[in-house]
Design an enzyme around this catalytic site. Structure first.
Site, PDB file in Angstrom:
ATOM      1  N   HIS A  50      38.483  46.743  50.817  1.00  0.00           N
ATOM      2  CA  HIS A  50      38.569  46.724  52.270  1.00  0.00           C
ATOM      3  C   HIS A  50      38.733  48.130  52.841  1.00  0.00           C
ATOM      4  O   HIS A  50      39.501  48.336  53.781  1.00  0.00           O
ATOM      5  CB  HIS A  50      39.737  45.845  52.722  1.00  0.00           C
ATOM      6  CG  HIS A  50      39.536  44.390  52.471  1.00  0.00           C
ATOM      7  ND1 HIS A  50      38.531  43.656  53.070  1.00  0.00           N
ATOM      8  CD2 HIS A  50      40.212  43.521  51.676  1.00  0.00           C
ATOM      9  CE1 HIS A  50      38.596  42.397  52.663  1.00  0.00           C
ATOM     10  NE2 HIS A  50      39.596  42.291  51.813  1.00  0.00           N
ATOM     11  N   ARG A  75      41.816  48.723  43.454  1.00  0.00           N
ATOM     12  CA  ARG A  75      41.343  47.370  43.754  1.00  0.00           C
ATOM     13  C   ARG A  75      39.832  47.418  43.827  1.00  0.00           C
ATOM     14  O   ARG A  75      39.251  48.081  44.693  1.00  0.00           O
ATOM     15  CB  ARG A  75      41.920  46.830  45.063  1.00  0.00           C
ATOM     16  CG  ARG A  75      41.339  45.440  45.390  1.00  0.00           C
ATOM     17  CD  ARG A  75      42.141  44.659  46.399  1.00  0.00           C
ATOM     18  NE  ARG A  75      42.063  45.216  47.751  1.00  0.00           N
ATOM     19  CZ  ARG A  75      42.573  44.603  48.829  1.00  0.00           C
ATOM     20  NH1 ARG A  75      43.187  43.436  48.704  1.00  0.00           N
ATOM     21  NH2 ARG A  75      42.481  45.158  50.016  1.00  0.00           N
ATOM     22  N   ASP A  89      35.825  54.472  34.357  1.00  0.00           N
ATOM     23  CA  ASP A  89      35.293  55.773  33.946  1.00  0.00           C
ATOM     24  C   ASP A  89      35.782  56.904  34.849  1.00  0.00           C
ATOM     25  O   ASP A  89      35.813  58.066  34.449  1.00  0.00           O
ATOM     26  CB  ASP A  89      33.763  55.749  33.922  1.00  0.00           C
ATOM     27  CG  ASP A  89      33.200  55.022  32.714  1.00  0.00           C
ATOM     28  OD1 ASP A  89      33.982  54.674  31.808  1.00  0.00           O
ATOM     29  OD2 ASP A  89      31.968  54.813  32.668  1.00  0.00           O
ATOM     30  N   GLU A 154      43.722  34.041  45.386  1.00  0.00           N
ATOM     31  CA  GLU A 154      43.544  34.102  46.834  1.00  0.00           C
ATOM     32  C   GLU A 154      42.850  32.874  47.402  1.00  0.00           C
ATOM     33  O   GLU A 154      42.430  32.872  48.560  1.00  0.00           O
ATOM     34  CB  GLU A 154      42.748  35.371  47.188  1.00  0.00           C
ATOM     35  CG  GLU A 154      43.476  36.644  46.743  1.00  0.00           C
ATOM     36  CD  GLU A 154      42.673  37.916  46.946  1.00  0.00           C
ATOM     37  OE1 GLU A 154      42.963  38.624  47.912  1.00  0.00           O
ATOM     38  OE2 GLU A 154      41.758  38.181  46.142  1.00  0.00           O
ATOM     39  N   SER A 179      47.493  36.757  52.473  1.00  0.00           N
ATOM     40  CA  SER A 179      46.636  36.644  53.668  1.00  0.00           C
ATOM     41  C   SER A 179      45.350  35.903  53.360  1.00  0.00           C
ATOM     42  O   SER A 179      44.939  34.998  54.112  1.00  0.00           O
ATOM     43  CB  SER A 179      46.340  38.033  54.231  1.00  0.00           C
ATOM     44  OG  SER A 179      47.515  38.648  54.698  1.00  0.00           O
ATOM     45  N   ASP A 180      44.683  36.277  52.272  1.00  0.00           N
ATOM     46  CA  ASP A 180      43.448  35.569  51.911  1.00  0.00           C
ATOM     47  C   ASP A 180      43.737  34.140  51.479  1.00  0.00           C
ATOM     48  O   ASP A 180      42.932  33.233  51.754  1.00  0.00           O
ATOM     49  CB  ASP A 180      42.714  36.328  50.807  1.00  0.00           C
ATOM     50  CG  ASP A 180      41.906  37.492  51.346  1.00  0.00           C
ATOM     51  OD1 ASP A 180      41.215  37.311  52.358  1.00  0.00           O
ATOM     52  OD2 ASP A 180      41.984  38.590  50.772  1.00  0.00           O
TER      53      ASP A 180
END
Length: 260
Positions: A50, A75, A89, A154, A179-180
């Protein structure tokens, strides 16, 4: 020979169920990442799901933690082999993988982060993770053991499948995204809804019976403290973007109240 920078101190704390503090790094800034690391956070979580952060941005933000003892996690945008490979990597110490709802998706997450024979992460010998080739033998020997794989619950499906997801070998931690999860249950923007809280408790109850650590988010340390007391090992209780927003709006509000 280059100096190694793959410090597993924080990862081992999480695997022992010890408590660590974490902050989101959502502005794509190596400067704010460095500030958070220098402030003493155990973990910064660079957000690619996000935020506008690119892979070169991830590298510079990870570089901002070097020498501080802060573990850089990322994330991922999605549960995807290519994203996981490229993030690791870059030198990430752990990956937070969103929207894992089934055992099969959890297995895929683990295999995307592990070299053979435990997975199918591609091997390269000149990327940043191996100090551009100067520490490749040490990294290859340690990576499967040390890198943290944390999957996020989620959705209602993820809640219903939590026992199977938590049973997957190689999943180190279970993150609850309130939240999700609330949105998935039909309560957008309202994770405090009773049904959402009931689902969260269901996940907590299942995970606390296993050797996996638990993670989630909180708006501040006081809220995080209650979560740590409930058995969480890692709580993201700050965000660089959120901190700037709060300070900016508070300052402007104070000015307007005095001077209009």
């Amino acid at each position: 020979m280059g100096n190694g920078f793959f410090d597993n101190t924080v990862m081992n704390k999480l695997r022992r169920g010890e408590k660590v503090c974490a902050s989101w790094a959502q502005l794509g800034s190596n400067v704010t990442s460095e500030i958070l690391a220098e402030a003493g956070f155990d973990v910064i979580v660079i957000d690619m799901e996000h935020s506008q952060t690119s892979l070169p941005g991830v590298v510079s933000m990870i570089q901002g933690t070097k020498g501080t003892g802060c573990a850089p996690f990322v994330r991922a945008p999605w549960n995807d082999l290519v994203w996981c490979k490229q993030i690791l990597d870059c030198g990430a110490y752990g990956i937070h993988i969103p929207y894992v709802s089934t055992k099969e998706e959890a297995v895929m997450a683990v295999q995307s982060c592990k070299y053979a024979l435990e997975g199918y992460r591609g091997l390269a010998t000149s990327q940043r993770a191996v100090n551009y080739g100067m520490n490749k033998e040490e990294y290859f020997e340690r990576a499967n053991r040390d890198i943290i794989v944390m999957v996020a619950i989620e959705t209602r499906e993820g809640v219903n499948n939590i026992e199977e997801i938590a049973s997957v070998e190689g999943v180190d931690g279970i993150f609850i995204g309130p939240s999700d999860l609330a949105t998935s249950l039909g309560y957008i923007g309202n994770p405090k809804n009773d049904q959402v809280q009931e689902a969260i408790r269901q996940v907590e109850s299942a995970v606390l019976k296993t050797d996996k650590f638990m993670g989630t988010i909180a708006p501040d340390f006081e809220a995080a403290r209650a979560l740590y007391d409930r058995g969480y090992s890692i709580v993201y209780f700050m965000s660089d973007a959120g901190a700037v927003m709060k300070a900016a709006t508070a300052g402007v509000k104070a000015f307007r109240e005095l001077y209009g």
